[in-house]
Design a protein around this motif. Sequence first.
Motif, mmCIF file in Angstrom:
data_model
loop_
_atom_site.group_PDB
_atom_site.id
_atom_site.type_symbol
_atom_site.label_atom_id
_atom_site.label_comp_id
_atom_site.label_asym_id
_atom_site.label_seq_id
_atom_site.Cartn_x
_atom_site.Cartn_y
_atom_site.Cartn_z
ATOM 1 N N GLU A 13 0.827 -1.207 0.000
ATOM 2 C CA GLU A 13 0.000 0.000 0.000
ATOM 3 C C GLU A 13 0.864 1.260 0.000
ATOM 4 O O GLU A 13 0.526 2.265 -0.642
ATOM 5 N N TYR A 14 1.971 1.207 0.703
ATOM 6 C CA TYR A 14 2.882 2.358 0.722
ATOM 7 C C TYR A 14 3.411 2.654 -0.686
ATOM 8 O O TYR A 14 3.509 3.826 -1.093
ATOM 9 N N GLU A 15 3.748 1.617 -1.438
ATOM 10 C CA GLU A 15 4.277 1.815 -2.788
ATOM 11 C C GLU A 15 3.221 2.406 -3.720
ATOM 12 O O GLU A 15 3.524 3.242 -4.579
ATOM 13 N N HIS A 27 -3.941 -3.559 -1.287
ATOM 14 C CA HIS A 27 -4.417 -4.617 -0.386
ATOM 15 C C HIS A 27 -3.987 -5.987 -0.904
ATOM 16 O O HIS A 27 -4.109 -6.291 -2.094
ATOM 17 N N VAL A 28 -3.493 -6.804 -0.004
ATOM 18 C CA VAL A 28 -2.919 -8.102 -0.366
ATOM 19 C C VAL A 28 -3.761 -9.236 0.196
ATOM 20 O O VAL A 28 -4.265 -9.153 1.317
ATOM 21 N N GLU A 29 -3.906 -10.288 -0.581
ATOM 22 C CA GLU A 29 -4.594 -11.501 -0.126
ATOM 23 C C GLU A 29 -3.647 -12.691 -0.244
ATOM 24 O O GLU A 29 -2.622 -12.617 -0.926
ATOM 25 N N CYS A 37 3.617 -18.317 -5.304
ATOM 26 C CA CYS A 37 3.908 -17.235 -4.376
ATOM 27 C C CYS A 37 3.034 -17.399 -3.137
ATOM 28 O O CYS A 37 2.113 -18.213 -3.120
ATOM 29 N N GLN A 38 3.334 -16.610 -2.104
ATOM 30 C CA GLN A 38 2.576 -16.693 -0.856
ATOM 31 C C GLN A 38 1.418 -15.687 -0.802
ATOM 32 O O GLN A 38 0.361 -15.976 -0.229
ATOM 33 N N PHE A 39 1.637 -14.499 -1.389
ATOM 34 C CA PHE A 39 0.632 -13.438 -1.350
ATOM 35 C C PHE A 39 0.468 -12.848 -2.748
ATOM 36 O O PHE A 39 1.353 -12.980 -3.602
ATOM 37 N N GLN A 40 -0.668 -12.185 -2.942
ATOM 38 C CA GLN A 40 -0.977 -11.646 -4.262
ATOM 39 C C GLN A 40 -1.749 -10.338 -4.120
ATOM 40 O O GLN A 40 -2.568 -10.174 -3.215
ATOM 41 N N CYS A 41 -1.482 -9.403 -5.031
ATOM 42 C CA CYS A 41 -2.203 -8.130 -5.072
ATOM 43 C C CYS A 41 -2.715 -7.916 -6.494
ATOM 44 O O CYS A 41 -1.944 -8.032 -7.467
ATOM 45 N N ASN A 42 -4.001 -7.592 -6.617
ATOM 46 C CA ASN A 42 -4.582 -7.359 -7.952
ATOM 47 C C ASN A 42 -5.001 -5.905 -8.126
ATOM 48 O O ASN A 42 -5.832 -5.576 -8.971
ATOM 49 N N ALA A 78 2.970 -10.170 -12.809
ATOM 50 C CA ALA A 78 2.478 -11.259 -13.639
ATOM 51 C C ALA A 78 1.260 -10.789 -14.409
ATOM 52 O O ALA A 78 0.395 -10.099 -13.868
ATOM 53 N N GLU A 79 1.214 -11.118 -15.672
ATOM 54 C CA GLU A 79 0.064 -10.780 -16.507
ATOM 55 C C GLU A 79 -1.206 -11.430 -15.955
ATOM 56 O O GLU A 79 -1.150 -12.531 -15.396
ATOM 57 N N PRO A 80 -2.351 -10.758 -16.082
ATOM 58 C CA PRO A 80 -2.532 -9.479 -16.767
ATOM 59 C C PRO A 80 -2.245 -8.260 -15.890
ATOM 60 O O PRO A 80 -2.138 -7.170 -16.401
ATOM 61 N N GLY A 81 -2.156 -8.455 -14.543
ATOM 62 C CA GLY A 81 -1.900 -7.283 -13.716
ATOM 63 C C GLY A 81 -1.735 -7.623 -12.249
ATOM 64 O O GLY A 81 -2.198 -6.865 -11.379
ATOM 65 N N PHE A 82 -1.095 -8.744 -11.943
ATOM 66 C CA PHE A 82 -0.935 -9.180 -10.562
ATOM 67 C C PHE A 82 0.477 -8.904 -10.055
ATOM 68 O O PHE A 82 1.446 -8.926 -10.836
ATOM 69 N N LEU A 83 0.569 -8.670 -8.758
ATOM 70 C CA LEU A 83 1.856 -8.667 -8.084
ATOM 71 C C LEU A 83 1.923 -9.925 -7.237
ATOM 72 O O LEU A 83 1.081 -10.143 -6.354
ATOM 73 N N ASN A 84 2.902 -10.784 -7.521
ATOM 74 C CA ASN A 84 3.113 -12.018 -6.773
ATOM 75 C C ASN A 84 4.236 -11.799 -5.771
ATOM 76 O O ASN A 84 5.326 -11.361 -6.145
ATOM 77 N N LEU A 85 3.978 -12.108 -4.501
ATOM 78 C CA LEU A 85 4.926 -11.774 -3.445
ATOM 79 C C LEU A 85 5.253 -13.000 -2.590
ATOM 80 O O LEU A 85 4.356 -13.735 -2.168
#
Length: 590
Positions: A13-15, A27-29, A37-42, A78-85
Amino acid sequence: MKFLRQRVSDAVEYEFQARGLDSTLGHVEHSRMPHRCQFQCNGLLRIEGLDELTMRDLGSAIAASLGHTGLFSKVEFAEPGFLNLTVADGYLASNLAEIASDKSMGCSGLALPPHVVVLDFGGANVAKPLHVGHLRSAILGEALKRIGRCIGHQVIGDIHLGDWGLQMGMLILELQSRKADLPYFDPAFAGEYPSVSPVTVEDLDEMYPSASARAKSDEEFAAKARSATLELQSGRRGYRALWRHFLDVSKADLHADYDRLDVDFDLWMGESDTREEVQPLVERLLATGAAIESQGAVVIEIVDPEKGTALPPLMLRKSDGAVLYGTTDLATIEQRVRDYSPDDIIYVVDSRQATHFQQLFQAARKVGIASEDLGLEHIGFGTMNGLDGKPFKTRAGGTMKLKELLDLVEGAAAKRLSNSGITADLGEHERREITSQVALATLKFADLSNHYSRDYVFDLEKFSSFEGRTGPYLLYAATRARSVLRKAMQRGFLPGNVLPPSSKIERALTLALTEFPEAVASSWLRRAPNFLCDYSYRLAADFSTFYHEHQIINEEDPSRRGSYLELTRLVSEVLTRALGLLGISTPTRM
């Protein structure tokens, strides 16, 4: 204390905020693809007007920045628009160590702000034995009470007995037809009534079905029962004395049943506890115009606030002057607000009562008994069904009493334990105690692992197994962890510091242990203990894999062995706590 997903969300969220974007987009789920990955943000997908190239550039920039925080071992767009963490192993270990150092295992401070909650569950009726229809309210309510307290709320459990309605009038008449010479039925009697009840709980158990059947077939008896109920509510001395006997013998039996189920209440109040307040309440509402007379009855007219259409009115007083449970429920809200100043009142009651609670809540707000700030909530649960998909019955087709169900489940538990040889070396007392614990684990986990709103099929053969998604499997996992620790101690090995994980399953187990406070918080916020059930099963399954893949006690590296033992200790601690919150006690050994 923030749980791990919250901390990951804070970083992401800071970024987003640093780039002039809405921080909530970060927000991450938990990842739906844990192998990647362990967490993901869309959040990137929710930005309107963002073309594919700009989204990729923005996502890559955020990923690169997060990669320098030290929190992650891997962040990728990751396509189409995810952040994998994926969290760094060192941070994962330190986060678990922080949780382990907290007496509440990370649950302290999760209730922000802490609330005073009156939890209305149980709903047993006086003079009627508990049956399977009472089971879900007791099990679900007890779990919610424990979970709410765990995260810091002040939860007050109230059984709210059904002790002031028509069944009382029917029982009075039924007893009069059998023992008419008792002094309770003589209006002229002025002496002291006997201190010993003229009926036992077994008598009531036989009398009520007889009276109920008679009322359905004999209108004259039904009318007299209604009249007797009104006389009781109006204060007829002999009827009040009889009612007190009915209440006392019933309460003793209910205490025994609920104790066996490991369910308890802070308050043993009922409809009758508002008996002196009901009539003044009705008269006050009439005087202010909040209630009106309609065909000789007194009602509160209600409008559905969402649809703007009229709901059936809440009836406060019948044309014959008798009050109903809607009246006592309204008076009970007023009583609870006055005596406990709650932030929330939660009712754990069969979903078939949904319309009643909609009427009650709207009426309470309309007449000013409940402010808009007071949370009023109905947790409506489904039914427990047999293998035929119909409500659980005895083999003869009758309603099964709770005692009979508990005997049935304990019998299945004893058979399972005997066939497995698990308790063969234990004494008789300990064997009986473990049998009871396995039986309750069977019953409660089967119920709570389903979302409360759904009907479910109680398959005793399936749910009493020590394999699969069952309560006995979780008990076995917890006691296995304790067994490992006992054997390690016998060899002089003790738990040490948690090290960064060195294998895939060790990483999964470490991550799962950090998620305990989040599972507890989610179960409360969603009023759904099945989230804690899901978590407990996943933790037990991860530990089983870890146990088989690693030589915990025989690990040659002392530091790694100490870390393995600490993970094992934490599995035992967390599983025991999680099951305890579900109302399931764990044996020390099996």
